[in-house]
Design a protein around this motif. Sequence first.
Motif, PDB file in Angstrom:
ATOM      1  N   THR A 175       7.566  -0.450  -7.240  1.00 33.11           N
ATOM      2  CA  THR A 175       7.924  -0.844  -5.867  1.00 33.11           C
ATOM      3  C   THR A 175       7.483  -2.284  -5.588  1.00 33.11           C
TER       4      THR A 175
ATOM      5  N   VAL B 216       3.771  -1.711   3.071  1.00 35.54           N
ATOM      6  CA  VAL B 216       5.053  -1.778   3.766  1.00 35.54           C
ATOM      7  C   VAL B 216       5.284  -0.369   4.347  1.00 35.54           C
TER       8      VAL B 216
ATOM      9  N   GLY C 251       3.085   1.954  -8.654  1.00 34.62           N
ATOM     10  CA  GLY C 251       2.909   1.452  -7.293  1.00 34.62           C
ATOM     11  C   GLY C 251       3.511   2.375  -6.243  1.00 34.62           C
TER      12      GLY C 251
ATOM     13  N   GLU D  11      -1.255  -5.403   3.415  1.00 36.14           N
ATOM     14  CA  GLU D  11      -1.046  -4.058   3.973  1.00 36.14           C
ATOM     15  C   GLU D  11       0.094  -3.375   3.231  1.00 36.14           C
TER      16      GLU D  11
ATOM     17  N   ARG E  65      -6.469  -5.238   0.171  1.00 38.67           N
ATOM     18  CA  ARG E  65      -5.627  -4.362  -0.661  1.00 38.67           C
ATOM     19  C   ARG E  65      -6.477  -3.248  -1.275  1.00 38.67           C
TER      20      ARG E  65
ATOM     21  N   GLN F  20       4.652   9.391   1.164  1.00 32.29           N
ATOM     22  CA  GLN F  20       5.500   8.962   0.035  1.00 32.29           C
ATOM     23  C   GLN F  20       5.477  10.005  -1.076  1.00 32.29           C
TER      24      GLN F  20
ATOM     25  N   ARG G  83      -4.955 -13.648 -12.343  1.00 33.79           N
ATOM     26  CA  ARG G  83      -3.501 -13.502 -12.294  1.00 33.79           C
ATOM     27  C   ARG G  83      -2.926 -14.450 -11.237  1.00 33.79           C
TER      28      ARG G  83
ATOM     29  N   ARG H  66       9.241  -7.791  -4.504  1.00 35.42           N
ATOM     30  CA  ARG H  66       9.236  -9.225  -4.845  1.00 35.42           C
ATOM     31  C   ARG H  66      10.660  -9.725  -5.116  1.00 35.42           C
TER      32      ARG H  66
HETATM   33  P1  ADP Z   1      -0.695  -4.375  -6.774  1.00 33.95           P
HETATM   34  O1  ADP Z   1      -1.005  -5.400  -7.828  1.00 33.95           O
HETATM   35  O2  ADP Z   1      -1.420  -4.606  -5.485  1.00 33.95           O
HETATM   36  O3  ADP Z   1      -0.758  -2.976  -7.266  1.00 33.95           O
HETATM   37  P2  ADP Z   1       2.168  -4.213  -6.339  1.00 33.95           P
HETATM   38  O4  ADP Z   1       2.888  -5.258  -7.103  1.00 33.95           O
HETATM   39  O5  ADP Z   1       2.306  -2.796  -6.761  1.00 33.95           O
HETATM   40  O6  ADP Z   1       0.703  -4.709  -6.320  1.00 33.95           O
HETATM   41  O7  ADP Z   1       2.523  -4.308  -4.782  1.00 33.95           O
HETATM   42  C1  ADP Z   1       2.369  -5.508  -4.042  1.00 33.95           C
HETATM   43  C2  ADP Z   1       2.460  -5.210  -2.539  1.00 33.95           C
HETATM   44  O8  ADP Z   1       3.742  -4.599  -2.235  1.00 33.95           O
HETATM   45  C3  ADP Z   1       1.426  -4.209  -2.016  1.00 33.95           C
HETATM   46  O9  ADP Z   1       0.184  -4.810  -1.698  1.00 33.95           O
HETATM   47  C4  ADP Z   1       2.159  -3.646  -0.773  1.00 33.95           C
HETATM   48  O10 ADP Z   1       2.076  -4.525   0.314  1.00 33.95           O
HETATM   49  C5  ADP Z   1       3.612  -3.599  -1.215  1.00 33.95           C
HETATM   50  N1  ADP Z   1       3.934  -2.268  -1.803  1.00 33.95           N
HETATM   51  C6  ADP Z   1       4.170  -1.994  -3.123  1.00 33.95           C
HETATM   52  N2  ADP Z   1       4.408  -0.676  -3.291  1.00 33.95           N
HETATM   53  C7  ADP Z   1       4.310  -0.101  -2.060  1.00 33.95           C
HETATM   54  C8  ADP Z   1       4.437   1.228  -1.572  1.00 33.95           C
HETATM   55  N3  ADP Z   1       4.698   2.255  -2.392  1.00 33.95           N
HETATM   56  N4  ADP Z   1       4.283   1.444  -0.248  1.00 33.95           N
HETATM   57  C9  ADP Z   1       4.039   0.441   0.581  1.00 33.95           C
HETATM   58  N5  ADP Z   1       3.892  -0.836   0.212  1.00 33.95           N
HETATM   59  C10 ADP Z   1       4.026  -1.122  -1.108  1.00 33.95           C
END
Ligand code: ADP
Length: 194
Positions: free
Chosen positions: A32, A60, A86, A58, A146, A93, A128, A37
């Motif tokens: 996700t 989404v 993710g 935060e 986060r 969810q 990173r 992105r």
């Molecule tokens: P991380 O390295 O923090 O695991 P991700 O690439 O999985 O990062 O996600 C980046 C951002 O995208 C999260 O901090 C969040 O804001 C949003 N996001 C990703 N997946 C979800 C989800 N399943 N529900 C809500 N927001 C999400």
Amino acid sequence: MINLILFGPPGSGKGTQAERLVDQYNLVHISTGDLFRYEMGNNTPLGIQAKSFIARGELVPDEITIGMLRNKVEAHPDANGFIFDGFPRTIRQAEALDHLMNEEGTSIHALIALQVDDDEIIQRIKLRGATSGRSDDSDEGIIRNRLDVYKKETTPVFDYYAGQGKSHLVEGTGSIDAIFDRLCAAINALHAGL
Ligand code: ADP
């Protein structure tokens, strides 16, 4: 079919390991974070909606995330299985995912959590951030937020699948190869039992 959730805090290595697991088990990888992105990079209505939440570290909102996930799963009717990275990040969810898998005539077989402690996580994400260009990776306050969100909103998802006897822990430190070997051992043990 084998459907896995790769679980763990931000920066625990889910994306890196998911790519290798996809090759090993011929699965479709759904991240996700990557999907958001992509949408943000293309300035789509979905990307614009997601942007402010992501920038603050935060989550989404569930309605947006679940709809996006459903579209992605439905785009792969012939998949051999999925690896979710993710997602799910909230109990709501997780319930939506179980429902969707059920509609597709299948289920989640396991959640595998990569265990990495907070100090190591913060170091990894900052490192990173120096090359990823991700704004949510460069500010320690946002990284900590986060991690807080992960502990409050996402850790319950581990317990939710533990309640179904599906949650497994894997040590997420050491070399990428060593972690991959541990993941494969966990998945093979599971596969033997399916
Ligand atoms: P991380 O390295 O923090 O695991 P991700 O690439 O999985 O990062 O996600 C980046 C951002 O995208 C999260 O901090 C969040 O804001 C949003 N996001 C990703 N997946 C979800 C989800 N399943 N529900 C809500 N927001 C999400």
